[in-house]
Scaffold this motif. Structure first.
Motif, PDB file in Angstrom:
ATOM      1  N   ASP A   1     -12.418   5.582   6.102  1.00  0.00           N
ATOM      2  CA  ASP A   1     -11.970   5.167   5.680  1.00  0.00           C
ATOM      3  C   ASP A   1     -10.222   4.890   6.365  1.00  0.00           C
ATOM      4  O   ASP A   1      -9.786   3.763   7.193  1.00  0.00           O
ATOM      5  N   TRP A   2      -9.663   5.953   5.922  1.00  0.00           N
ATOM      6  CA  TRP A   2      -7.866   5.894   6.154  1.00  0.00           C
ATOM      7  C   TRP A   2      -7.788   6.586   8.204  1.00  0.00           C
ATOM      8  O   TRP A   2      -6.877   5.389   8.121  1.00  0.00           O
ATOM      9  N   ALA A   3      -9.011   7.054   8.665  1.00  0.00           N
ATOM     10  CA  ALA A   3      -8.815   6.914  10.363  1.00  0.00           C
ATOM     11  C   ALA A   3      -8.912   6.267  11.282  1.00  0.00           C
ATOM     12  O   ALA A   3      -8.404   5.726  11.658  1.00  0.00           O
ATOM     13  N   ARG A   4      -9.793   5.113  10.760  1.00  0.00           N
ATOM     14  CA  ARG A   4      -9.517   3.802  10.965  1.00  0.00           C
ATOM     15  C   ARG A   4      -8.432   2.563  10.836  1.00  0.00           C
ATOM     16  O   ARG A   4      -8.053   2.165  11.472  1.00  0.00           O
ATOM     17  N   ALA A   5      -7.907   2.888   9.172  1.00  0.00           N
ATOM     18  CA  ALA A   5      -7.091   1.729   8.926  1.00  0.00           C
ATOM     19  C   ALA A   5      -5.917   1.841   9.287  1.00  0.00           C
ATOM     20  O   ALA A   5      -4.876   1.897   9.641  1.00  0.00           O
ATOM     21  N   SER A   6      -5.808   3.686   9.717  1.00  0.00           N
ATOM     22  CA  SER A   6      -4.249   3.996  10.037  1.00  0.00           C
ATOM     23  C   SER A   6      -3.340   3.696  11.502  1.00  0.00           C
ATOM     24  O   SER A   6      -2.706   3.456  11.185  1.00  0.00           O
ATOM     25  N   GLU A   7      -4.808   3.572  12.199  1.00  0.00           N
ATOM     26  CA  GLU A   7      -3.922   3.057  13.490  1.00  0.00           C
ATOM     27  C   GLU A   7      -2.904   4.512  14.369  1.00  0.00           C
ATOM     28  O   GLU A   7      -2.225   3.913  15.567  1.00  0.00           O
ATOM     29  N   ILE A   8      -3.709   5.448  13.782  1.00  0.00           N
ATOM     30  CA  ILE A   8      -2.571   6.378  14.119  1.00  0.00           C
ATOM     31  C   ILE A   8      -3.858   7.747  14.582  1.00  0.00           C
ATOM     32  O   ILE A   8      -4.900   7.564  14.390  1.00  0.00           O
ATOM     33  N   ARG A   9      -3.146   8.940  15.297  1.00  0.00           N
ATOM     34  CA  ARG A   9      -4.291   9.935  16.187  1.00  0.00           C
ATOM     35  C   ARG A   9      -3.982  10.606  14.499  1.00  0.00           C
ATOM     36  O   ARG A   9      -2.577  10.627  13.682  1.00  0.00           O
ATOM     37  N   ASP A  10      -4.163  12.051  14.179  1.00  0.00           N
ATOM     38  CA  ASP A  10      -4.542  13.123  13.318  1.00  0.00           C
ATOM     39  C   ASP A  10      -3.306  13.575  13.638  1.00  0.00           C
ATOM     40  O   ASP A  10      -2.774  13.494  12.222  1.00  0.00           O
ATOM     41  N   ALA A  11      -2.596  13.551  14.420  1.00  0.00           N
ATOM     42  CA  ALA A  11      -1.012  14.393  14.407  1.00  0.00           C
ATOM     43  C   ALA A  11      -0.060  13.615  13.980  1.00  0.00           C
ATOM     44  O   ALA A  11       1.169  13.815  15.019  1.00  0.00           O
TER      45      ALA A  11
ATOM     46  N   ARG B   1       6.072   3.778  13.079  1.00  0.00           N
ATOM     47  CA  ARG B   1       4.774   5.053  12.861  1.00  0.00           C
ATOM     48  C   ARG B   1       5.149   5.625  14.274  1.00  0.00           C
ATOM     49  O   ARG B   1       5.378   5.413  15.313  1.00  0.00           O
ATOM     50  N   SER B   2       4.287   7.072  14.095  1.00  0.00           N
ATOM     51  CA  SER B   2       4.342   7.406  15.873  1.00  0.00           C
ATOM     52  C   SER B   2       3.260   7.955  16.263  1.00  0.00           C
ATOM     53  O   SER B   2       2.105   8.410  15.384  1.00  0.00           O
ATOM     54  N   GLU B   3       2.566   6.953  17.167  1.00  0.00           N
ATOM     55  CA  GLU B   3       0.464   7.065  17.414  1.00  0.00           C
ATOM     56  C   GLU B   3       0.199   8.841  17.458  1.00  0.00           C
ATOM     57  O   GLU B   3      -0.925   9.184  16.757  1.00  0.00           O
ATOM     58  N   THR B   4       1.398   9.710  17.488  1.00  0.00           N
ATOM     59  CA  THR B   4       1.333  10.756  17.813  1.00  0.00           C
ATOM     60  C   THR B   4       2.740  12.028  17.692  1.00  0.00           C
ATOM     61  O   THR B   4       2.995  11.173  17.409  1.00  0.00           O
ATOM     62  N   LEU B   5       2.031  13.136  17.590  1.00  0.00           N
ATOM     63  CA  LEU B   5       3.792  14.200  17.088  1.00  0.00           C
ATOM     64  C   LEU B   5       4.410  14.174  18.612  1.00  0.00           C
ATOM     65  O   LEU B   5       3.947  14.141  19.776  1.00  0.00           O
TER      66      LEU B   5
ATOM     67  N   GLY C   1       5.706   4.405  -2.373  1.00  0.00           N
ATOM     68  CA  GLY C   1       6.184   3.734  -3.197  1.00  0.00           C
ATOM     69  C   GLY C   1       7.395   4.504  -4.925  1.00  0.00           C
ATOM     70  O   GLY C   1       7.590   5.859  -4.031  1.00  0.00           O
ATOM     71  N   ARG C   2       7.074   3.784  -5.879  1.00  0.00           N
ATOM     72  CA  ARG C   2       8.425   4.733  -6.648  1.00  0.00           C
ATOM     73  C   ARG C   2       8.927   5.518  -6.582  1.00  0.00           C
ATOM     74  O   ARG C   2       9.875   6.003  -6.593  1.00  0.00           O
ATOM     75  N   GLY C   3      10.014   4.002  -5.472  1.00  0.00           N
ATOM     76  CA  GLY C   3      11.600   4.386  -5.096  1.00  0.00           C
ATOM     77  C   GLY C   3      11.667   5.198  -4.003  1.00  0.00           C
ATOM     78  O   GLY C   3      13.145   5.538  -3.635  1.00  0.00           O
ATOM     79  N   GLU C   4      10.519   5.797  -3.379  1.00  0.00           N
ATOM     80  CA  GLU C   4      10.793   6.983  -2.028  1.00  0.00           C
ATOM     81  C   GLU C   4      10.058   6.655  -1.256  1.00  0.00           C
ATOM     82  O   GLU C   4       9.476   5.956  -1.294  1.00  0.00           O
ATOM     83  N   PHE C   5      10.709   6.927  -0.450  1.00  0.00           N
ATOM     84  CA  PHE C   5       9.970   6.804   1.342  1.00  0.00           C
ATOM     85  C   PHE C   5       9.139   7.746   1.668  1.00  0.00           C
ATOM     86  O   PHE C   5       8.878   9.060   0.767  1.00  0.00           O
ATOM     87  N   THR C   6       7.949   7.766   1.627  1.00  0.00           N
ATOM     88  CA  THR C   6       6.651   8.780   2.235  1.00  0.00           C
ATOM     89  C   THR C   6       6.259   8.479   3.846  1.00  0.00           C
ATOM     90  O   THR C   6       6.216   7.409   4.628  1.00  0.00           O
ATOM     91  N   LEU C   7       5.913  10.265   4.127  1.00  0.00           N
ATOM     92  CA  LEU C   7       5.453   9.919   5.206  1.00  0.00           C
ATOM     93  C   LEU C   7       3.954  10.223   5.134  1.00  0.00           C
ATOM     94  O   LEU C   7       3.413  11.700   4.205  1.00  0.00           O
ATOM     95  N   LEU C   8       3.269  10.101   6.141  1.00  0.00           N
ATOM     96  CA  LEU C   8       1.708  10.302   5.824  1.00  0.00           C
ATOM     97  C   LEU C   8       1.368  10.646   6.937  1.00  0.00           C
ATOM     98  O   LEU C   8       2.260   9.515   8.492  1.00  0.00           O
ATOM     99  N   THR C   9       0.221  11.756   7.290  1.00  0.00           N
ATOM    100  CA  THR C   9       0.430  12.214   8.607  1.00  0.00           C
ATOM    101  C   THR C   9      -1.193  12.823   8.443  1.00  0.00           C
ATOM    102  O   THR C   9      -2.075  13.086   7.133  1.00  0.00           O
ATOM    103  N   GLY C  10      -2.003  14.177   9.698  1.00  0.00           N
ATOM    104  CA  GLY C  10      -3.525  14.173   9.332  1.00  0.00           C
ATOM    105  C   GLY C  10      -3.571  15.756   9.961  1.00  0.00           C
ATOM    106  O   GLY C  10      -2.120  16.179   9.812  1.00  0.00           O
ATOM    107  N   ILE C  11      -4.418  16.366   9.860  1.00  0.00           N
ATOM    108  CA  ILE C  11      -4.450  18.041  10.622  1.00  0.00           C
ATOM    109  C   ILE C  11      -3.857  17.451  11.771  1.00  0.00           C
ATOM    110  O   ILE C  11      -4.198  16.925  12.914  1.00  0.00           O
ATOM    111  N   GLY C  12      -2.882  18.499  11.886  1.00  0.00           N
ATOM    112  CA  GLY C  12      -1.615  18.725  13.696  1.00  0.00           C
ATOM    113  C   GLY C  12      -0.699  17.941  13.460  1.00  0.00           C
ATOM    114  O   GLY C  12       0.041  18.735  14.498  1.00  0.00           O
ATOM    115  N   GLY C  13      -0.685  17.243  12.362  1.00  0.00           N
ATOM    116  CA  GLY C  13       0.978  17.401  12.472  1.00  0.00           C
ATOM    117  C   GLY C  13       1.738  17.823  11.354  1.00  0.00           C
ATOM    118  O   GLY C  13       2.547  16.619  10.759  1.00  0.00           O
TER     119      GLY C  13
END
Length: 584
Positions: free
Chosen positions: A538-548, A562-566, A491-503
């Motif tokens: 909780d985030w791993a379950r809610a994100s519906e994507i893999r870590d990367a 969204r992209s499930e993988t790298l 939020g706060r007016g900007e786009f955000t990219l969320l990823t995990g280890i390997g991403g």
């Protein structure tokens, strides 16, 4: 040459207009807001404030959310909607509402970092308006919109200063009509509407009286009075609404829409209050009385060229479900970031087409739901034997029969319990408040199928990261151990990219594409020993994507892609998606 120039001119300072101004100023976009009256709302019309609206205030900053919470009546005293013959008389039934039932409360706690509350419009508007003006909005009160003309470069709007009578013009890139249910901006745009205005007549009686002895044991926002002769909006009852606990109240009482609106004198107001409270000696301090019409009307398209409508200008409906100001604020959250991206040259004009594509279906949904909720009082009337006739003695006998020890009375009691419980579709419709899933060119699903609703979509929020849905809230943790909502990462007016280890390649790609497009992109890697950690899983379950994998979240918290993988070429994928969404 115009007398005044700005980037965005907003007509109206209600929840929609003031929220738009506050958001635009927070995003660094010059804007001006006008109000034909000398000040803000002077009656507490809207009041139920749901979690999604509070998330918008939270996005404006902890000071804004905090001030709203400070002035609001908290969720726990919004309580159990009470049905009674009068406040002093016999109680007919009640239901836990507004997320106060333990099962519903659990869903509320899991769904958002914010709490529902009761914040009358007389408090909400000043908070939003002050925020806007303190952050740069230019405001003109006692100033009315007269007309506008558009060209390829902008909008020229003619206004009148109501104090001097002088007309002046404002030149802006865009015009936003947040000018209420009789919107002149919408009329001048010739936008298409469905439904009907003025389907019922109601009056508001705002007064002060200490009624704590009638409500202290059953705190609630709404007390529905079912008695022969009571009437509101043509549905056969009177409503006593708490404005401030427990000495400021609003009575809603109906009148025949086919007759001229009545004059609400102090004597009439006192008589109605005494009838509904059930105290023949009650003295009230009358603060205000006004009449209004029940509408069933919505815009099927909410923009034309460089001009837009929002709030009550677009969706006109009764206060059932408490959707009015909430939906208005969410209209602003959807449009403001898009205007900001276009004004700053970070997006093409095509991005703005997604506003109507995304919000017009919501307008249709909430107008339909609010009017349907009125009709859903019918089973309660039927169970009580309130047949809408004028034989008050007969109706009273029908109501009293429920206390008899007969099979018919037992069936009546069961019917009444079911009818009251069914009102959860008005008073505990969490899904209506939270389940908006957008479909437009500003969303890239890449053909991913929308997940089905496993529960009733009007009653239960169904979190998902399917593109178009609001990002699910879960608590994650910073390195100091403090919990942070996933919504606060965005939020706060900007786009955000969320990823995990390997991403991490997504983060580097975001830096590259951000530089190419001149578009700030916030990034977060969530995982062990990273700045944001997911200790609970909780985030791993809610994100519906893999870590990367990764999620791209828009400034209004809705998942854009969204992209499930790298991906094989993360930068190419981000470039493709963002240029498409931004109409570059």
């Amino acid at each position: 040459m115009a007398d005044i120039e700005t980037d965005v001119l907003i007509v109206g300072t209600g929840p929609a207009g003031s929220a738009t101004a506050a958001l635009l100023s927070s995003y660094g976009v010059a804007n001006m807001v006008i109000n034909r009256y000398r000040w803000l709302a002077d009656t507490p019309r809207a009041h139920i404030t749901n979690q999604r609206a509070m998330e918008v205030l939270r996005d404006l900053g902890p000071d804004v959310e905090g001030e709203a919470v400070m002035h609001a009546s908290p969720q726990e005293i919004m309580g159990e909607n009470v049905f009674c013959e009068s406040l002093a008389g016999e109680e007919i039934g009640r239901m836990k509402s507004w997320g106060t039932h333990p099962l519903s409360k659990a869903e509320h706690l899991l769904s958002s970092p914010c709490f529902m509350n009761d914040l009358p419009q007389t408090f909400m508007e000043p908070i939003l308006f002050k925020t806007a003006c303190s952050r740069g909005t230019q405001a003109r009160m006692s100033t009315e919109y007269l007309s506008h003309i558009q060209d390829d470069e902008g909008v020229t709007t003619t206004c009148r200063d109501r104090l001097s009578g002088k007309e002046f013009t404002v030149r802006s890139k865009f015009l936003v009509g947040a000018d209420g249910g009789n919107s002149l901006v919408a009329e001048h745009l010739g936008l298409p509407f469905e439904g009907k205005m003025g389907v019922g007549g109601s009056m508001n009686i705002l007064f002060r009286a200490d009624l704590s002895k009638y409500v202290a044991h059953r705190p609630s926002v709404l007390y529905w009075v079912m008695q022969p002769g009571a009437d509101v909006g043509g549905i056969g009852m009177g409503l006593v609404r708490m404005v401030r606990p427990w000495n400021e109240w609003l009575i809603v009482w109906g009148y025949d829409i086919n007759q001229p609106p009545p004059e609400v004198t102090p004597a009439l107001a006192t008589e109605v209050a005494r009838q509904l409270v059930g105290d023949p000696n009650l003295e009230i301090e009358l603060l205000r009385a006004n009449t209004w019409t029940v509408n069933n009307c919505f815009a099927t398209h909410m923009q034309k060229g460089r001009a837009f409508i929002m709030g009550d200008a677009a969706h006109r409906h009764p206060p059932s479900n408490g959707l009015g100001s909430n939906t208005s604020i969410q209209d602003s959250f959807n449009l403001a970031w898009k205007l900001a991206k276009v004004v700053k040259g970070q997006a093409g004009l095509g991005l703005l087409d997604s506003y109507s594509a995304e919000r017009a279906p919501v307008a249709r949904q909430i107008v339909t739901r609010a009017n349907q909720s009125i009709a859903e009082f019918g089973p309660i009337f039927e169970a009580l034997g309130m047949d809408g006739g004028v034989d008050h003695e007969k109706i009273q006998k029908n109501m009293e029969a429920r206390a008899d020890a007969t099979p018919a009375a037992e069936a009546q009691r069961e019917a009444l319990r079911k009818a009251i419980a069914f009102k959860k579709y008005e008073f505990d419709a969490h899904g209506v408040e939270m389940n908006q899933r957008y479909r437009s060119e500003a969303i890239a699903t890449d053909g991913q199928a929308e997940p089905a609703f496993e529960k009733d979509r009007e009653l239960h929020y169904a979190p998902t990261t399917w593109p178009g849905a609001r990002l699910p809230h879960v608590w994650v943790f910073d390195r100091a151990g403090a919990k942070v909502s996933t919504l606060d990462l965005c939020g706060r007016g900007e786009f955000t990219l969320l990823t995990g280890i390997g991403g991490e390649a997504w983060v580097k790609a975001a830096e590259t594409v951000s530089a190419e497009l001149g578009l700030p992109i916030r990034t977060h890697v969530i995982g062990p020993r990273r700045a944001i950690e997911d200790h609970t899983g909780d985030w791993a379950r809610a994100s519906e994507i893999r870590d990367a994998g990764c999620l791209i979240v828009r400034p209004d918290h809705h998942v854009a892609w969204r992209s499930e993988t790298l991906a094989a070429d993360p930068a190419a994928e981000l470039r493709r998606v963002l240029t498409s969404i931004l109409a570059r």
